[in-house]
Design a protein around this motif. Structure first.
Motif, PDB file in Angstrom:
ATOM      1  N   ASP A   1     -14.618 -12.929  12.001  1.00  0.00           N
ATOM      2  CA  ASP A   1     -14.642 -12.210  10.879  1.00  0.00           C
ATOM      3  C   ASP A   1     -16.100 -12.125  10.341  1.00  0.00           C
ATOM      4  O   ASP A   1     -16.701 -13.087   9.788  1.00  0.00           O
ATOM      5  CB  ASP A   1     -13.624 -13.063   9.691  1.00  0.00           C
ATOM      6  CG  ASP A   1     -13.477 -12.257   8.669  1.00  0.00           C
ATOM      7  OD1 ASP A   1     -14.332 -11.274   8.346  1.00  0.00           O
ATOM      8  OD2 ASP A   1     -12.457 -12.354   8.159  1.00  0.00           O
TER       9      ASP A   1
ATOM     10  N   GLN B   1      -8.085 -13.140  16.874  1.00  0.00           N
ATOM     11  CA  GLN B   1      -9.219 -12.251  16.161  1.00  0.00           C
ATOM     12  C   GLN B   1     -10.587 -12.054  16.864  1.00  0.00           C
ATOM     13  O   GLN B   1     -11.428 -11.218  16.661  1.00  0.00           O
ATOM     14  CB  GLN B   1      -9.666 -12.769  14.882  1.00  0.00           C
ATOM     15  CG  GLN B   1      -8.453 -12.784  13.885  1.00  0.00           C
ATOM     16  CD  GLN B   1      -8.668 -12.968  12.100  1.00  0.00           C
ATOM     17  OE1 GLN B   1      -7.849 -13.388  11.564  1.00  0.00           O
ATOM     18  NE2 GLN B   1     -10.151 -13.286  12.002  1.00  0.00           N
TER      19      GLN B   1
ATOM     20  N   GLN C   1     -13.405  -8.119   6.627  1.00  0.00           N
ATOM     21  CA  GLN C   1     -11.821  -8.897   6.750  1.00  0.00           C
ATOM     22  C   GLN C   1     -10.817  -8.234   7.123  1.00  0.00           C
ATOM     23  O   GLN C   1     -10.380  -8.516   8.221  1.00  0.00           O
ATOM     24  CB  GLN C   1     -11.648  -9.753   5.313  1.00  0.00           C
ATOM     25  CG  GLN C   1     -10.693 -10.492   5.625  1.00  0.00           C
ATOM     26  CD  GLN C   1     -10.110 -11.424   4.317  1.00  0.00           C
ATOM     27  OE1 GLN C   1     -10.393 -10.811   3.106  1.00  0.00           O
ATOM     28  NE2 GLN C   1     -10.185 -12.684   4.604  1.00  0.00           N
TER      29      GLN C   1
ATOM     30  N   ALA D   1     -11.384  -7.214  10.852  1.00  0.00           N
ATOM     31  CA  ALA D   1     -11.303  -8.731  11.712  1.00  0.00           C
ATOM     32  C   ALA D   1      -9.871  -8.993  11.844  1.00  0.00           C
ATOM     33  O   ALA D   1      -9.581  -9.499  12.952  1.00  0.00           O
ATOM     34  CB  ALA D   1     -12.135  -9.352  10.997  1.00  0.00           C
TER      35      ALA D   1
END
Length: 539
Positions: free
Chosen positions: A213, A247, A471, A474
């Motif tokens: 992130d 992620q 964010q 991500a």
């Protein structure tokens, strides 16, 4: 991983004179025309016979010595490849006219990417220095296959910034503190700090970073370069020290969209060692096909004002960028609401803590020769080596992760489902669909903050500008790209574009069209402080 996000070229015409053939002389020369050349420009010189890969590698190694290991002392490169010159010579001997765009081009890898050679892979931690990795990461295999030269490893925020909430980005126990080459007392952001700083400083043409992130988007923006965070599963994660399989992704970092696209074209694709890449071959392509100077024309781009408004320099650059996009034929929809933005932080952190314990234990199980075998071992190592590893900040994220149970826990499965739903179908997808958009736009980050090892990064939880716009993409696993867009007090400021899953071609076209008209990139001056004096390279 940017831990705070959880909480919260020009080259002149080809030189008339041929470089001397001897590598020593080439190294001593190390001209900026080489340091800041593009991939295509370097290939033109090598095709013309005025440069070869060994001379190029020698020149960059010498520049690393003069700028990174001394002089401004950037500490962007944690280790150089002891076999680099021999490998470059072998590539020169095999060079043909039908070579790929990265053939003979030096590449730096973030030091969480395995290489099955004499170099270490440590994530910046002294705990992983006992032995090299047993084999190349999947993306490294792809790079070697096309003839790219692995020049070395770059420093990073230790454990990709997933050890403490109070860390200083760009610091690792093994590599020290990376500096921002534009203003040396400013932070390079993290966790791909070294990759970004090295590219910005002309220590290498292209580099690989990784992001959970913000770890590609933030350092690329604060160091004035291009960074692409690909769709989750487009690039293999096999052989990369993990935070979260939900992620994590590696991605290219370069001084231009064209170079980033060329690098992405090589590293994208399916890998049986990473099940997440099962569909990658269906989408991977030659991304340089989308380098359209008119890439902005007719594109519908939505401005996410929720991710702006907190930092005046970033806002000023955003407004200038919007005006440029309109002038080049883009259709700007302003503002566009991004649903559920404030609801992502809590489920994301839960997912990352669970994933990290599971994924790091699995990774360590395959690293033969290390004394540490588990996350619990890493915690114990840091406690036993506190003077070297914890003199500035602790390991509370490690300790929180160690307390988590298996991935079958209801708390994990519910948090994962919520995070993906709110960020993807009900977040980015919903915003794009509502206004029939091609991409979303926001400031990448504000200008670089002062490096502070005592208090850590000056990023406030929930502040969207200094906390960044990384964010949503991500968490969703969707692509994003940051492009240089302007300066504030000598510090770069970028814009970020993000969109639907597998939308890299569209984002690259928009970013290239913007870059061609904005012409925002400038080489760093290595100033000691804002408004200060340049720090010269060593002799």
């Amino acid at each position: 991983m940017k831990h705070s996000a959880v909480h919260f070229v020009v080259l002149v015409a080809v030189l008339a004179a041929m470089l001397p053939a001897g590598p020593t002389q080439a190294a001593e020369t190390a001209p900026p025309e080489i340091a800041y050349a593009s991939v295509a420009q370097l290939q033109q010189r090598m095709d013309a016979g005025t440069l070869d890969s060994r001379q190029l590698a020698q020149a960059l190694l010498e520049r690393i010595r003069r700028f990174d290991q001394s002089g401004p002392t950037l500490r962007a490169v944690i280790e150089t490849n002891p076999e680099a010159l021999d490998l470059a010579g072998a590539l020169d001997a095999k060079r043909t006219k039908t070579r790929g765009p990265l053939y003979g081009i030096p590449v730096l890898l973030k030091d969480n990417i395995d290489t099955g050679d004499r170099m270490l892979t440590t994530a910046g931690s002294l705990a992983l220095t006992d032995a090299p990795a047993p084999r190349d990461a999947g993306l490294v295999e792809r790079l070697r296959k096309v003839g790219a030269l692995i020049l070395g490893k770059t420093n990073l925020s230790e454990w990709a910034n997933f050890r403490s909430n109070h860390a200083s980005s760009g610091w690792s126990g093994r590599g020290g503190q990376t500096k921002n080459p534009y203003v040396l007392d400013r932070n390079p952001c993290g966790s791909s700090a070294g990759s970004a700083a090295a590219v910005a400083a002309g220590l290498v043409t292209v580099a690989i970073g990784s992001e959970t992130d913000g770890s590609i988007i933030c350092p690329a923006a604060m160091n004035g370069i291009v960074g692409i965070k690909p769709t989750l599963g487009l690039v293999s994660r096999s052989g990369i020290v993990p935070i979260s399989h939900s992620q994590d992704t590696a991605g290219p970092m370069a001084r231009s969209v064209a170079d980033a696209a060329a690098l992405l074209s090589v590293i994208a694709g399916s890998d049986p060692r990473d099940p997440a890449t099962a569909e990658a071959d269906k989408h991977a392509t030659d991304y340089t096909r989308f380098l359209d100077p008119n890439g902005l024309k007719g594109k519908r781009i939505g401005v996410v004002r929720q991710l702006a408004g907190a930092e005046p320099n970033a806002d000023r650059v955003l407004e200038q960028s919007i005006a440029l996009m309109k002038a080049q034929g883009a259709i700007i929809v302003d503002p566009v609401a991004l649903p559920h933005l404030a609801e992502l932080g809590k489920p994301e952190l839960t997912v990352l803590l669970y994933d990290f314990k599971h994924d790091i234990n699995a990774y360590l199980a395959g690293r033969h020769g290390l004394k540490v075998k588990t996350l619990a071992d890493l915690i114990a190592f840091n406690q036993a080596h506190a003077a070297e590893e914890m003199s500035w900040f602790g390991q509370e994220l490690f300790e929180q992760a160690e307390q988590k149970g298996p991935l079958s826990d209801k708390a994990y499965t519910e948090a994962l489902a919520e995070a993906k739903r709110l960020s993807g179908p009900q977040g980015i997808d919903a915003a794009l669909k509502a206004q029939h958009l091609d991409a979303l736009l926001a400031p990448s980050w504000g200008p670089a903050f002062v490096t502070d090892p005592v208090l850590g990064d000056h990023i406030v939880s929930g502040d969207p500008t200094v906390g960044g716009a990384s964010q949503p993409a991500a968490v969703a696993g969707y692509p994003s790209i940051t492009v240089p867009a302007g300066f504030a007090h000598g510090l770069p400021v970028g814009i970020v574009l993000f969109g639907a899953k597998w939308s890299e071609p569209t984002l690259i076209a928009i970013a290239y069209g913007f870059e061609r008209h904005a012409k925002a990139w400038q080489p760093p001056q290595f100033l000691d402080t804002v408004g200060g004096k340049p720090v010269p390279a060593a002799h």
